[in-house]
Design an enzyme around this catalytic site. Structure first.
Site, PDB file in Angstrom:
ATOM      1  CG  ASP A  81      -6.134  -7.083  -7.285  1.00  0.00           C
ATOM      2  OD1 ASP A  81      -5.077  -7.373  -6.696  1.00  0.00           O
ATOM      3  OD2 ASP A  81      -6.898  -6.182  -6.885  1.00  0.00           O
ATOM      4  NE  ARG A 109      -3.846   2.932  -0.548  1.00  0.00           N
ATOM      5  CZ  ARG A 109      -5.101   2.954  -0.109  1.00  0.00           C
ATOM      6  NH1 ARG A 109      -5.624   4.089   0.301  1.00  0.00           N
ATOM      7  NH2 ARG A 109      -5.817   1.852  -0.062  1.00  0.00           N
ATOM      8  CD  GLU A 154     -11.167  -1.658  -8.310  1.00  0.00           C
ATOM      9  OE1 GLU A 154     -10.207  -1.445  -7.532  1.00  0.00           O
ATOM     10  OE2 GLU A 154     -12.361  -1.420  -8.004  1.00  0.00           O
ATOM     11  CB  THR A 208      -2.312  -1.102  -9.097  1.00  0.00           C
ATOM     12  OG1 THR A 208      -3.525  -1.855  -9.091  1.00  0.00           O
ATOM     13  CG2 THR A 208      -1.784  -0.899  -7.688  1.00  0.00           C
ATOM     14  CD  GLU A 213      -3.093  -0.882   0.239  1.00  0.00           C
ATOM     15  OE1 GLU A 213      -3.086   0.129  -0.470  1.00  0.00           O
ATOM     16  OE2 GLU A 213      -3.987  -1.743   0.177  1.00  0.00           O
TER      17      GLU A 213
END
Length: 754
Positions: free
Chosen positions: A466, A336, A636, A724, A332
């Site tokens: 994913d 980010r 998404e 992503t 994360e």
């Protein structure tokens, strides 16, 4: 250099023609009976007619050649988003741009419609004078000029992939054709792949210095044949449709939604990680790194909100630090915080060097996680303690998505700083994964940092699986795989300290003519190709009733599960971006099918907001999972609609985006500022909310919605790749030629000394 890889040769060829025609005129001016002898003296008494005739024939031949070159230059597929109707290039040239109020959804009906002002090969050549992105402030849409495609000259000011011979109709690259597998190189220092031998030539013709490796049937040769071989100049074609026009009304509406969300955060949660919009307070659920600020900066730059960006930038440069945090998620924090810093540095024309300093400091803290026997990183680290570990509930394993979704950011940091340790660390991960790749190329949910072995039988493109598949593709894209020419990270040429661990597949690719950089990224692309085909074979299903929706199931052991997380909706855009070669038609079919199914997730609820998980009633039709009715305002679905709009220009994707935005405003908007997650999408009554606005709502959901309504040259998918978390990162510069040798290993190359 121009946008076409062969432009440098053509300019040189035209210069030769000009010099030859001048020498012919000079000889003719010396008289009809004159001839120049060896010493430059006139030789009398010799008829000039044979020489004049020969000169005329030569002139006609060269004029014809120039015509062929010009025709090829105008018909060559333009890489990186350069094309007719590109308002960004017109702005850079100082020409008139399409007025915002003239843009409608007509682009959907005629996606390839060319702007009459910008046609022909010369229309896409920008002015050589640099244009500061900061000159594009004023009206909001003017800010897009800084984000539109522009060619980047290399250090030699010429294309390193210049054609070795004139282009012709016989040799011109055809975008839809699959070129033959390349033959080995004769010159180990050259990086351009040779043309196949002429028909009837004996084996090995034209290769006098190097024996050809014996490639067995199947293996890497079969992969090259199937996918079209290694990248060649001009062999790829742009992903996007050109000339897709903006919808200025919806641009402004989405910008207004972003400002409403941002101003709610700024007023009630400034400096906190996220906003609780109903109770109007901040929440440091991300260890106090200002996650919403980092996630929102790139969206501000894309939308042209310079004043808001400068405020956010000031906070980042004065308050953000990475010293005391513990229990930090490597994944994360990478997507980010590190992704946000790198994207803000790249999108902002000023390229604030302190963003890179902070990115370096953060990555050095995260590198501790990579210090494992296998090279697979641990999922959690402590910045102060330098501790690295995985939680007990994971059985000591790292989730596959966490370890395989770090590569874009670490490669991009190496590209920006020139420091190879970041890219080397994540390449070691890829090589460990390749060496332990399952037989069916579907990646189980957990992998051990100690052994590199998998410790789970769950296969999913949802949570914890994913973005593994997404980054296998996007590593190849960011390295220039779709662009043609050399593939790789220029900052890593000859510096990959993990290269001695190269897989057998990489070594086979180098034997087939690839450089080490190209071999690495082609290996990763091949991993994606095998995985995408396996997803199609084992997980893609179609409902037997209703609209016969296509969905991507999960597999637990040998048992399929007819469920699909909203997270899986990213796969529509992924299959579209990766479509090529023999699988192109099928991959686009999957992309359309998954994108349509994700639309159905929204249609099935009275709020017109999708639940976290949908099920397919034993393969019959779509239903809401009763245990996952909530909606986190995820991106998404609109992400795939954005990719599909840019790839096809089909108007339904914009319409689905409009309806999604309207549902957000109706059910998730908090009047005092911000948008809240919804607790139950099956109940339209107000008040069922979770009082939380995720940072990705500003980074991803609103950015993809906005870009769905801009013209196609704003953050072109032929020049940028999205991580992503939807942070755009520019494609790498094309690397220089490199010898086909592997770098010497270093001791403990991955752990920071800080």
């Amino acid at each position: 250099p121009g946008p076409c890889p062969s432009r440098a040769w053509r300019d040189g060829g035209l210069d030769i023609m000009i010099r030859q025609s001048r020498s012919q005129r000079l000889a003719a001016s010396r008289g009809p009976a004159a001839k120049l002898g060896p010493a430059g003296k006139q030789v009398a008494g010799v008829s000039a007619w044979p020489y004049l005739a020969a000169g005329a024939v030569a002139f006609l031949f060269l004029a014809g050649l120039a015509f062929l070159v010009a025709r090829d230059d105008s018909s060559h597929p333009l890489p990186m988003g350069h094309g007719a109707g590109d308002t960004g290039l017109k702005k850079l040239r100082g020409g008139a741009a399409t007025p915002p109020n003239a843009a409608t959804d007509a682009g959907a009906a005629d996606p390839g419609a060319a702007d009459p002002v910008a046609t022909g090969p010369l229309a896409t050549v920008p002015s050589p004078l640099p244009v500061s992105p900061l000159s594009a402030i004023g009206r909001p849409w003017d800010a897009h000029a800084a984000l539109k495609p522009s060619p980047r000259p290399n250090a030699q000011n010429e294309s390193p992939f210049a054609d070795p011979e004139p282009a012709s109709a016989a040799h011109a690259p055809k975008p839809d054709a699959i070129p033959p597998a390349p033959t080995p190189l004769a010159d180990a220092a050259a990086d351009a792949l040779p043309q196949p031998p002429a028909a009837g030539a004996p084996p090995g013709a034209g290769d006098a210095t190097q024996a050809k490796p014996a490639l067995q049937p199947g293996g890497v040769k079969a992969m090259l044949d199937r996918t079209g071989g290694l990248a060649r100049p001009g062999a790829q074609r742009p992903f996007q449709k050109t000339g897709l026009r903006a919808d200025p009304v919806w641009e402004e509406k989405i910008r207004g939604m972003f400002l409403h969300a941002w101003k709610g955060y700024k007023a009630k949660a400034w400096g906190s990680d996220t906003l609780k919009p109903v109770s109007q307070r901040g929440d440091d659920n991300f260890l106090g790194m200002g996650a919403t600020i980092l996630d929102a900066m790139g969206t501000m730059l894309v939308m042209g909100e310079r004043a808001e960006f400068e405020e956010a930038k000031a906070w980042v440069l004065t308050h953000l630090s990475f010293e005391e945090q513990e229990n930090v998620s490597v994944f994360e924090t990478t997507i980010r915080i590190l992704g946000g810093l790198l994207s803000a540095w790249d999108l902002d024309g000023r390229r604030e060097p302190r963003f890179l300093d902070q990115a370096r400091a953060l990555a050095d803290k995260l590198l501790v996680a990579f210090d494992s026997p296998s090279g697979i990183p641990y999922g959690t680290v402590g910045f102060r303690s330098r501790r690295k570990f995985n939680p007990p509930w994971a059985g000591g394993g790292s989730s596959i998505a966490e370890v395989a979704t770090l590569q874009l950011e670490f490669e991009a940091l190496t590209a920006a700083t020139g420091e190879p340790k970041y890219a080397s660390a994540v390449r070691r991960v890829m090589r460990a994964m390749r060496n332990h790749e399952p037989e069916d190329s579907l990646w189980p949910m957990f992998i051990s940092p100690d052994s590199g072995a998998f410790s789970s039988s769950v296969i999913t493109l949802g949570a914890r699986g994913d973005s593994t598949y997404e980054y296998l593709l996007k590593q190849w894209v960011i390295a220039g795989g779709r662009r043609g020419g050399r593939v790789g990270n220029a900052a890593m040429v000859g510096k990959d300290v993990s290269a001695p661990e190269a897989t057998q597949e990489e070594r086979d690719l180098m034997a087939a003519g690839a450089s080490p950089e190209q071999a690495y990224f082609e290996m990763v692309r091949a991993m994606y190709d095998r995985s995408a085909a396996a997803v199609d074979k084992h997980l893609v299903q179609t409902c037997s009733e209703g609209e016969h929706l296509m969905y991507i199931a999960e597999r637990h052991g040998k048992s399929p599960m007819d469920k699909m997380d909203h997270l899986v909706c990213f796969a529509g855009g992924m299959f579209a971006l990766g479509a090529r070669g023999q699988r192109e038609e099928r991959d686009m079919e999957i992309a359309r099918g998954v994108s349509r199914t994700c639309r159905a997730m929204y249609e099935q609820t009275p709020t017109r907001l999708a639940p976290e998980i949908s099920r397919f009633n034993n393969g019959r039709d779509i239903v809401v999972d009763p245990g996952a009715k909530h909606c986190l305002l995820r991106p998404e679905a609109v992400e795939s609609w954005f990719y599909m709009w840019r790839a096809t220009g089909e108007g339904q994707y914009r319409q689905w985006g409009r309806e999604f935005a309207e549902a957000l405003d109706k059910h998730a908007r908090v009047e005092t500022g911000g948008y809240t997650s919804i607790d139950d999408t099956t109940v339209a009554a107000p008040g069922r909310n979770r009082d939380h606005m995720e940072s990705f709502f500003l980074a991803e959901t609103l950015k993809y919605l906005y870009l769905l309504f801009t013209d196609s040259s704003v953050v072109s998918l032929d020049e940028w790749v999205f991580n992503t978390e939807a942070h755009p990162v520019r494609l790498f510069e094309e690397p220089a030629a490199e010898p086909r040798t592997l770098a010497a290993p270093l001791s403990v190359p991955f752990v920071s000394e800080s």
